[in-house]
Design an enzyme around this catalytic site. Structure first.
Site, PDB file in Angstrom:
ATOM      1  N   ARG A  31       0.814  -1.189  -0.333  1.00 51.55           N
ATOM      2  CA  ARG A  31       0.206   0.435  -0.340  1.00 51.55           C
ATOM      3  C   ARG A  31       0.798   0.944  -0.027  1.00 51.55           C
ATOM      4  O   ARG A  31       0.550   2.411  -0.856  1.00 51.55           O
ATOM      5  CB  ARG A  31      -1.459   0.200   1.137  1.00 51.55           C
ATOM      6  N   THR A  32       2.212   1.542   0.191  1.00 46.45           N
ATOM      7  CA  THR A  32       2.720   2.181   0.714  1.00 46.45           C
ATOM      8  C   THR A  32       3.262   2.489  -0.795  1.00 46.45           C
ATOM      9  O   THR A  32       3.506   4.010  -1.103  1.00 46.45           O
ATOM     10  CB  THR A  32       4.103   2.555   1.736  1.00 46.45           C
TER      11      THR A  32
END
Lengths: 313, 153
Positions: free
Chosen positions: A51-52
């Site tokens: 996700r990052t």
């Protein structure tokens, strides 16, 4: 040249934090731009983090930059024994910014010292994750209209959760009152309680998590209680369900309360909470895009004025 | 006067430095911190000598060599009560005590196995955050640690 890397949020002054949040606000108004046209952003993920990485890559793409990098260190030369320094020096030849996630603590600091281009820390082990803190701050500012004088409740794993530690340090400028809700095994470490005392930050510790404890909260910051953190699995079994937020626990809470979570969630927020207007964790993740757009521009020396001017195009 | 007499028992030093009151078990750490093992100067090393303060102590005499404050202060990591006598023409012209410096570069190892400094060929770097209690903070992983719990490189 001045090193504009972002390694930790603790180095940023109150003015700088507010300035960057102002930048994020501009990007929220207009996320698609060409302000990084011609730039190359390298995303080096020595440790996987979907996700990052997606958030940073989306931020770069929506600003017109091109993205190179890797998301699986097994496929890179570090698995052949190349040092971090050599990898960073090599990539610095190609890119204008390096966004990096590494499993070793201090890796981003070291990279920022050897690299001729700015480094953005996307998480170094259990140490720092400043872009998460920026998006948390942006989410708090956006939902509360201010960062000042808020009651912030942190729940779950307060011992290992780096997001709560970074947020705690960044909030020192804004006179918060913290409530730490955690099982004994995962209590807020003394180091951070000392930090609160030194900076005159008020805090209260609780082990109970119920509708009564959270009724004065402005922000409820939930984190995941991970099984692997426990030395005593009996203890884990005992506490794992004690720190789950359920819809009926919100009955007495304030109307301005917003629930944050760095995600991924496992079971610590039950699904019925998603229906509540107080649930904010998915919008919070979207705010990460704007916060990261602000970070990418700031490390390249692009100012708020430049962004406002660009917005008029 | 009596200190001078004891110094003379080992070997008279015309010019140089006497490093005194070294805890016996730290003597060779001090030797290696000052890189004396590679020196071709005239050096006398004594160990397990009687000491009122420490019971037993080590002593190092180095002829024709004066140490910088930076070199001296790194010794404070291993022992805080080390004393230095600066000798010129057989006389003690200055006495120095070691003090924990503000920064320690490449002297001690970080206790955190997940710290980058334990995994890359690089110099360690610590900030001394509390001189009184000997608290050091790793510049890289930001972990605070007590100087008594960490090892020299």
């Amino acid at each position: 040249m001045e090193n504009r890397s972002l390694v930790t949020i603790a180095e940023h002054s109150k003015e700088k934090i507010l300035y960057m949040l102002e930048m994020a606000k501009e990007f929220e108004k207009k996320p698609n731009r060409k302000i990084l046209d011609g730039k190359v952003v390298a995303t080096l993920f020595f440790e996987p983090s979907t996700r990052t990485r997606l958030s940073f890559e989306t931020a770069a793409n929506r600003l017109g930059a091109r993205v190179i990098g890797f998301s699986d260190p097994k496929a890179t030369s570090s698995s052949k024994g190349e040092t971090l320094k050599d990898t960073i020096m090599m990539v610095s030849n190609y890119a204008d910014i390096i966004v990096m996630r590494h499993h070793l603590e201090g890796a981003a600091r070291y990279a920022s010292e050897v690299a001729p281009i700015p480094i953005v820390n996307a998480g170094d082990g259990a140490n720092q994750h400043p872009s998460q803190t920026m998006l948390d701050l942006y989410s708090i500012l956006k939902t509360q209209g201010t960062l000042d004088n808020l009651n912030i409740y942190m729940v779950g794993d307060l011992k290992y959760g780096r997001t709560v530690h970074s947020l705690l340090m960044a909030m020192r400028h804004f006179n918060p009152t913290f409530h730490f809700i955690a099982p004994d095994e995962l209590k807020m470490p003394d180091e951070y309680k000392d930090y609160c005392k030194k900076n005159n930050i008020k805090y209260v510790e609780h082990t109970d998590f119920n509708e009564e404890t959270i009724k004065d909260a402005d922000i409820l910051y939930m984190t995941r209680v991970q099984r692997e953190r426990f030395t005593d699995l009996m203890e884990y079994e005992r506490v794992k369900d004690a720190y789950i937020l359920r819809y009926d626990m919100l009955r007495l809470t304030k109307s301005n309360l917003r629930i944050l979570h760095p995600l991924p969630r496992v079971n610590e927020i039950s699904y019925d909470v998603d229906e509540s207007p107080k649930a904010y964790y998915f919008q919070q993740a979207l705010n990460g895009l704007y916060a990261r757009q602000a970070i990418l521009c700031d490390v390249l020396g692009i100012t708020l004025d430049d962004i406002i001017e660009d917005g008029k195009k | 006067m009596s200190e001078k007499k004891q110094a003379l028992q080992v070997a008279a030093l015309e010019n140089g430095t006497v490093i005194d009151h070294i805890p016996s078990d730290k003597l060779f750490t001090v030797v290696s911190l000052l890189r004396l093992q590679n020196s071709d100067l005239n050096i006398t090393i004594g160990n397990n000598l009687p000491s009122k303060k420490l019971g037993k102590k080590g002593i190092i005499k180095v002829a024709d060599r004066y140490f910088t404050d930076e070199e001296i202060n790194q010794l404070s990591v291993v022992a805080s009560n080390i004393r230095l006598n600066i000798i010129q023409d057989y006389e003690v012209v200055e006495k120095k005590e070691v003090q924990l410096p503000d920064e320690l570069m490449g002297i001690v190892r970080c206790n955190n196995p997940k710290c980058i400094t334990n995994n890359e060929p690089m110099k360690t770097h610590f900030h001394v955050v509390d001189k009184e209690n000997g608290i050091l903070k790793c510049h890289y992983c930001e972990k605070e640690q007590n100087k008594d719990s960490i090892k020299t490189i």
